[in-house]
Enzyme design. Structure first.
Site, PDB file in Angstrom:
ATOM      1  N   GLY A   1      40.139  37.329  28.998  1.00 64.01           N
ATOM      2  CA  GLY A   1      41.030  36.812  30.028  1.00 64.01           C
ATOM      3  C   GLY A   1      42.457  36.650  29.524  1.00 64.01           C
ATOM      4  O   GLY A   1      43.425  37.015  30.199  1.00 64.01           O
TER       5      GLY A   1
ATOM      6  N   ARG B   1      44.666  36.887  23.471  1.00 69.91           N
ATOM      7  CA  ARG B   1      43.376  37.149  22.833  1.00 69.91           C
ATOM      8  C   ARG B   1      43.139  38.654  22.742  1.00 69.91           C
ATOM      9  O   ARG B   1      42.537  39.138  21.789  1.00 69.91           O
ATOM     10  CB  ARG B   1      42.239  36.470  23.584  1.00 69.91           C
ATOM     11  CG  ARG B   1      40.895  36.517  22.842  1.00 69.91           C
ATOM     12  CD  ARG B   1      39.839  35.703  23.559  1.00 69.91           C
ATOM     13  NE  ARG B   1      40.201  34.298  23.580  1.00 69.91           N
ATOM     14  CZ  ARG B   1      39.730  33.418  24.454  1.00 69.91           C
ATOM     15  NH1 ARG B   1      38.895  33.824  25.402  1.00 69.91           N
ATOM     16  NH2 ARG B   1      40.099  32.154  24.403  1.00 69.91           N
TER      17      ARG B   1
ATOM     18  N   ARG C   1      54.072  42.361  33.178  1.00 67.32           N
ATOM     19  CA  ARG C   1      53.823  40.958  33.519  1.00 67.32           C
ATOM     20  C   ARG C   1      53.169  40.188  32.382  1.00 67.32           C
ATOM     21  O   ARG C   1      52.492  39.187  32.597  1.00 67.32           O
ATOM     22  CB  ARG C   1      52.979  40.844  34.794  1.00 67.32           C
ATOM     23  CG  ARG C   1      53.604  41.514  36.012  1.00 67.32           C
ATOM     24  CD  ARG C   1      52.877  41.152  37.273  1.00 67.32           C
ATOM     25  NE  ARG C   1      53.478  41.818  38.424  1.00 67.32           N
ATOM     26  CZ  ARG C   1      53.333  41.420  39.686  1.00 67.32           C
ATOM     27  NH1 ARG C   1      52.604  40.341  39.951  1.00 67.32           N
ATOM     28  NH2 ARG C   1      53.892  42.092  40.676  1.00 67.32           N
TER      29      ARG C   1
ATOM     30  N   ARG D   1      33.420  42.218  29.632  1.00 60.99           N
ATOM     31  CA  ARG D   1      34.193  40.980  29.560  1.00 60.99           C
ATOM     32  C   ARG D   1      33.799  40.234  28.293  1.00 60.99           C
ATOM     33  O   ARG D   1      32.608  40.053  28.004  1.00 60.99           O
ATOM     34  CB  ARG D   1      33.932  40.108  30.782  1.00 60.99           C
ATOM     35  CG  ARG D   1      34.426  38.673  30.604  1.00 60.99           C
ATOM     36  CD  ARG D   1      34.576  37.918  31.906  1.00 60.99           C
ATOM     37  NE  ARG D   1      34.509  36.478  31.719  1.00 60.99           N
ATOM     38  CZ  ARG D   1      35.409  35.729  31.107  1.00 60.99           C
ATOM     39  NH1 ARG D   1      36.486  36.312  30.578  1.00 60.99           N
ATOM     40  NH2 ARG D   1      35.262  34.436  30.980  1.00 60.99           N
ATOM     41  N   ILE D   2      34.800  39.825  27.519  1.00 58.44           N
ATOM     42  CA  ILE D   2      34.585  38.972  26.355  1.00 58.44           C
ATOM     43  C   ILE D   2      35.408  37.716  26.589  1.00 58.44           C
ATOM     44  O   ILE D   2      36.627  37.772  26.674  1.00 58.44           O
ATOM     45  CB  ILE D   2      34.978  39.681  25.044  1.00 58.44           C
ATOM     46  CG1 ILE D   2      36.366  40.341  25.149  1.00 58.44           C
ATOM     47  CG2 ILE D   2      33.938  40.710  24.646  1.00 58.44           C
ATOM     48  CD1 ILE D   2      36.890  40.888  23.826  1.00 58.44           C
ATOM     49  N   GLY D   3      34.743  36.592  26.741  1.00 59.57           N
ATOM     50  CA  GLY D   3      35.488  35.393  27.086  1.00 59.57           C
ATOM     51  C   GLY D   3      34.705  34.132  26.806  1.00 59.57           C
ATOM     52  O   GLY D   3      33.585  34.155  26.293  1.00 59.57           O
ATOM     53  N   SER D   4      35.305  33.026  27.176  1.00 52.45           N
ATOM     54  CA  SER D   4      34.691  31.723  26.963  1.00 52.45           C
ATOM     55  C   SER D   4      33.969  31.268  28.217  1.00 52.45           C
ATOM     56  O   SER D   4      34.179  31.796  29.318  1.00 52.45           O
ATOM     57  CB  SER D   4      35.761  30.702  26.571  1.00 52.45           C
ATOM     58  OG  SER D   4      36.749  30.616  27.590  1.00 52.45           O
TER      59      SER D   4
ATOM     60  N   GLU E   1      31.906  30.304  34.284  1.00 55.41           N
ATOM     61  CA  GLU E   1      33.186  30.932  33.955  1.00 55.41           C
ATOM     62  C   GLU E   1      33.796  31.408  35.262  1.00 55.41           C
ATOM     63  O   GLU E   1      33.383  30.955  36.328  1.00 55.41           O
ATOM     64  CB  GLU E   1      33.019  32.048  32.908  1.00 55.41           C
ATOM     65  CG  GLU E   1      31.928  33.059  33.190  1.00 55.41           C
ATOM     66  CD  GLU E   1      32.364  34.185  34.100  1.00 55.41           C
ATOM     67  OE1 GLU E   1      32.907  35.184  33.613  1.00 55.41           O
ATOM     68  OE2 GLU E   1      32.113  34.090  35.322  1.00 55.41           O
TER      69      GLU E   1
ATOM     70  N   SER F   1      32.514  27.556  24.790  1.00 50.51           N
ATOM     71  CA  SER F   1      33.656  26.828  24.235  1.00 50.51           C
ATOM     72  C   SER F   1      33.641  25.347  24.607  1.00 50.51           C
ATOM     73  O   SER F   1      34.342  24.547  23.985  1.00 50.51           O
ATOM     74  CB  SER F   1      34.969  27.449  24.719  1.00 50.51           C
ATOM     75  OG  SER F   1      35.048  27.380  26.137  1.00 50.51           O
ATOM     76  N   ASP F   2      32.857  24.996  25.621  1.00 54.65           N
ATOM     77  CA  ASP F   2      32.751  23.585  26.016  1.00 54.65           C
ATOM     78  C   ASP F   2      31.425  23.378  26.731  1.00 54.65           C
ATOM     79  O   ASP F   2      30.732  24.340  27.067  1.00 54.65           O
ATOM     80  CB  ASP F   2      33.927  23.165  26.898  1.00 54.65           C
ATOM     81  CG  ASP F   2      34.087  24.057  28.111  1.00 54.65           C
ATOM     82  OD1 ASP F   2      33.553  23.698  29.175  1.00 54.65           O
ATOM     83  OD2 ASP F   2      34.729  25.120  28.013  1.00 54.65           O
TER      84      ASP F   2
ATOM     85  N   ARG G   1      39.014  28.411  19.108  1.00 57.33           N
ATOM     86  CA  ARG G   1      38.447  29.245  20.158  1.00 57.33           C
ATOM     87  C   ARG G   1      38.508  30.722  19.805  1.00 57.33           C
ATOM     88  O   ARG G   1      37.528  31.446  19.971  1.00 57.33           O
ATOM     89  CB  ARG G   1      39.159  28.982  21.488  1.00 57.33           C
ATOM     90  CG  ARG G   1      38.820  27.604  22.034  1.00 57.33           C
ATOM     91  CD  ARG G   1      39.396  27.352  23.409  1.00 57.33           C
ATOM     92  NE  ARG G   1      38.992  26.041  23.886  1.00 57.33           N
ATOM     93  CZ  ARG G   1      38.458  25.801  25.073  1.00 57.33           C
ATOM     94  NH1 ARG G   1      38.271  26.788  25.919  1.00 57.33           N
ATOM     95  NH2 ARG G   1      38.121  24.574  25.428  1.00 57.33           N
TER      96      ARG G   1
END
Length: 235
Positions: free
Chosen positions: A20, A24, A43, A87-90, A179, A203-204, A217
């Site tokens: 996201g 990162r 952007r 997708r690689i994310g938290s 997410e 992450s939480d 993170r």
């Protein structure tokens, strides 16, 4: 070139990993790819292309939320020929047996709505991962010494959500984590006959309130990225 991506023809690899956060994306590209080069900064949404074990890979940010991801995933698939999107994310854990830093492979993604909902109208479409990628990621995780959680997740439209009743019911029904992007990614992949998977790091935790500090993170997400890459290019 598209409205939101300035990459030239051939700059985007068939395989795209999508964090996201654009910063990162930069970190992943510089940490894991050989000879990464920036192919997009429109952007501030950074995209990099390089190689991993000789295989071309693009790392491109998606932004936060399904509307933002929908823009980039549509253009990457439609205009640049991306065929595998991971997708690689938290994510935030919703089950007591899921811990901080654990890896989750999203088999399915529930949602109230996605940008694609207007096309599907009254149908409750069930977006799911590509089975080949999911199986390869599970094998890659085991080889990495990681036991991933595999199951359904929740893609929400809102980060600050007061619907505790909804969270309670989703938790009751075994939802692993929350997410904001996967349901739309899986829907777009189905529409365009592409492959998609979400590999997530906790992450939480919604139940305990525990959370990784911001400086941990990125560095705590190494296993997630390695699993995603190994799943895409299995030996």
């Amino acid at each position: 070139m598209t409205i939101h991506i300035a990459a030239a023809p051939g700059d985007i690899a068939p395989t795209v990993l999508m964090p996201g956060d654009p910063m990162r994306a930069k970190w992943v590209a510089e940490t894991f790819l050989d000879n990464p080069r920036c192919v997009n900064d429109v952007r501030g949404m950074l995209g990099y292309t390089g190689t991993w074990h000789g295989n071309p890979v693009t790392i491109h940010g998606s932004g936060m939320g399904m509307p933002s991801l929908s823009i980039y995933a549509n253009e990457l698939i439609r205009d640049y020929g991306a065929r595998t999107l991971i997708r690689i994310g938290s994510c935030g854990a919703m089950q007591p047996h899921v811990n901080l830093r654990d890896v989750i492979l999203a088999m399915t993604a529930s949602s109230i709505s996605t940008p694609s909902s207007t096309l599907l109208r009254e149908v409750n479409f069930a977006p799911c991962a590509d089975w080949g990628l999911l199986q390869a990621a599970a094998n890659a995780a085991q080889a990495h010494g990681t036991t991933p959680h595999i199951g359904g997740i929740w893609s929400t439209d809102t980060f600050y959500d007061d619907r505790t009743d909804l969270t309670d019911q989703l938790t009751r029904h075994g939802t692993l984590a929350v997410e904001m992007e996967t349901a739309e990614l899986y829907t777009l992949a189905a529409r365009h006959q592409a492959r998609a998977l979400s590999v997530l790091t906790v992450s939480d935790h919604l139940q305990t309130g525990a959370a990784l500090p911001s400086d941990q993170r990125a560095t705590g997400f190494v296993a997630m990225v390695e699993i995603a890459l190994a799943a895409t290019f299995p030996d």
